[in-house]
Design an enzyme around this catalytic site. Sequence first.
Site, PDB file in Angstrom:
ATOM      1  N   LYS A 196       0.898  -1.421  -0.065  1.00 55.60           N
ATOM      2  CA  LYS A 196      -0.018   0.016  -0.104  1.00 55.60           C
ATOM      3  C   LYS A 196       1.024   1.106  -0.131  1.00 55.60           C
ATOM      4  CE  LYS A 196      -3.640  -2.336   2.765  1.00 55.60           C
ATOM      5  NZ  LYS A 196      -4.465  -2.449   3.766  1.00 55.60           N
ATOM      6  N   PHE A 237     -15.965   3.007   7.046  1.00 58.38           N
ATOM      7  CA  PHE A 237     -14.508   3.191   6.372  1.00 58.38           C
ATOM      8  C   PHE A 237     -14.392   3.361   4.967  1.00 58.38           C
ATOM      9  CE2 PHE A 237     -14.907  -1.124   7.781  1.00 58.38           C
ATOM     10  CZ  PHE A 237     -14.550  -1.733   6.598  1.00 58.38           C
ATOM     11  N   ARG A 259      -0.871 -14.976   3.827  1.00 64.38           N
ATOM     12  CA  ARG A 259      -1.613 -14.408   4.957  1.00 64.38           C
ATOM     13  C   ARG A 259      -0.693 -14.714   6.147  1.00 64.38           C
ATOM     14  NH1 ARG A 259      -5.565 -11.237   3.925  1.00 64.38           N
ATOM     15  NH2 ARG A 259      -6.614 -11.792   5.789  1.00 64.38           N
ATOM     16  N   THR A 293      -4.762  -8.412  10.405  1.00 60.94           N
ATOM     17  CA  THR A 293      -5.208  -6.977   9.728  1.00 60.94           C
ATOM     18  C   THR A 293      -4.880  -6.056  10.835  1.00 60.94           C
ATOM     19  OG1 THR A 293      -7.039  -8.032   8.545  1.00 60.94           O
ATOM     20  CG2 THR A 293      -7.139  -5.734   8.849  1.00 60.94           C
ATOM     21  N   ARG A 316       3.285  -7.243   9.193  1.00 64.29           N
ATOM     22  CA  ARG A 316       2.471  -6.086   9.927  1.00 64.29           C
ATOM     23  C   ARG A 316       3.097  -5.916  11.341  1.00 64.29           C
ATOM     24  NH1 ARG A 316      -3.236  -7.486   7.323  1.00 64.29           N
ATOM     25  NH2 ARG A 316      -3.094  -6.323   5.515  1.00 64.29           N
ATOM     26  N   ASN A 345      -1.616  -0.215   7.416  1.00 61.93           N
ATOM     27  CA  ASN A 345      -1.044  -1.451   7.579  1.00 61.93           C
ATOM     28  C   ASN A 345      -0.139  -2.220   6.464  1.00 61.93           C
ATOM     29  OD1 ASN A 345      -3.133  -2.548   5.928  1.00 61.93           O
ATOM     30  ND2 ASN A 345      -4.143  -3.439   7.342  1.00 61.93           N
ATOM     31  N   HIS A 348      -1.846  -5.517   1.476  1.00 61.44           N
ATOM     32  CA  HIS A 348      -2.883  -6.126   1.395  1.00 61.44           C
ATOM     33  C   HIS A 348      -2.771  -7.609   0.626  1.00 61.44           C
ATOM     34  CE1 HIS A 348      -6.947  -7.472  -0.222  1.00 61.44           C
ATOM     35  NE2 HIS A 348      -6.354  -7.607  -1.233  1.00 61.44           N
TER      36      HIS A 348
END
Length: 151
Positions: free
Chosen positions: A11, A59, A87, A93, A104, A114, A117
């Site tokens: 991100k 959001f 993952r 998350t 993360r 975070n 994705h």
Amino acid sequence: MVAERTFLAIKPDGVQRGLVGEILSRFERKGFKLIALKQLIPSRALAEQHYGVHRERPFFKGLVDFITSGPVIAMIWEGEGVILGARKLIGSTKPLDADPGTIRGDLAIDIGRNVIHGSDGPETASFEIGLWFESSELSDWNPSDQLWRVE
């Protein structure tokens, strides 16, 4: 037989903080194969499609605003168990709930920033890969060390 594939995106916060190389290396060291990568600033339309499942949530607008605020590194990774494996490498998350050693857990502190994705399942991965990439953008190649990674 085609190996499992997943979509990942670093991100804007991860790109701006200079974390791209570190994040890529974690997936490479794990033994997953990178078959597509590009940098882009997503359009609002792309972001709204990508996060469409959250359209009715409070959001949603902030999420779309954030993901379109700067460059994103969009990627497709391939390998045995790559969706679940990615993952686990990414972590929870909520960064403060993420285990140390995860991306993360090590690199993020705020749920809204975070860093990365990752697709959450095979159907999502297929949808996101088709949304972000044309089939002509994927590279089909075999790493020279493939025999040393999996039986």
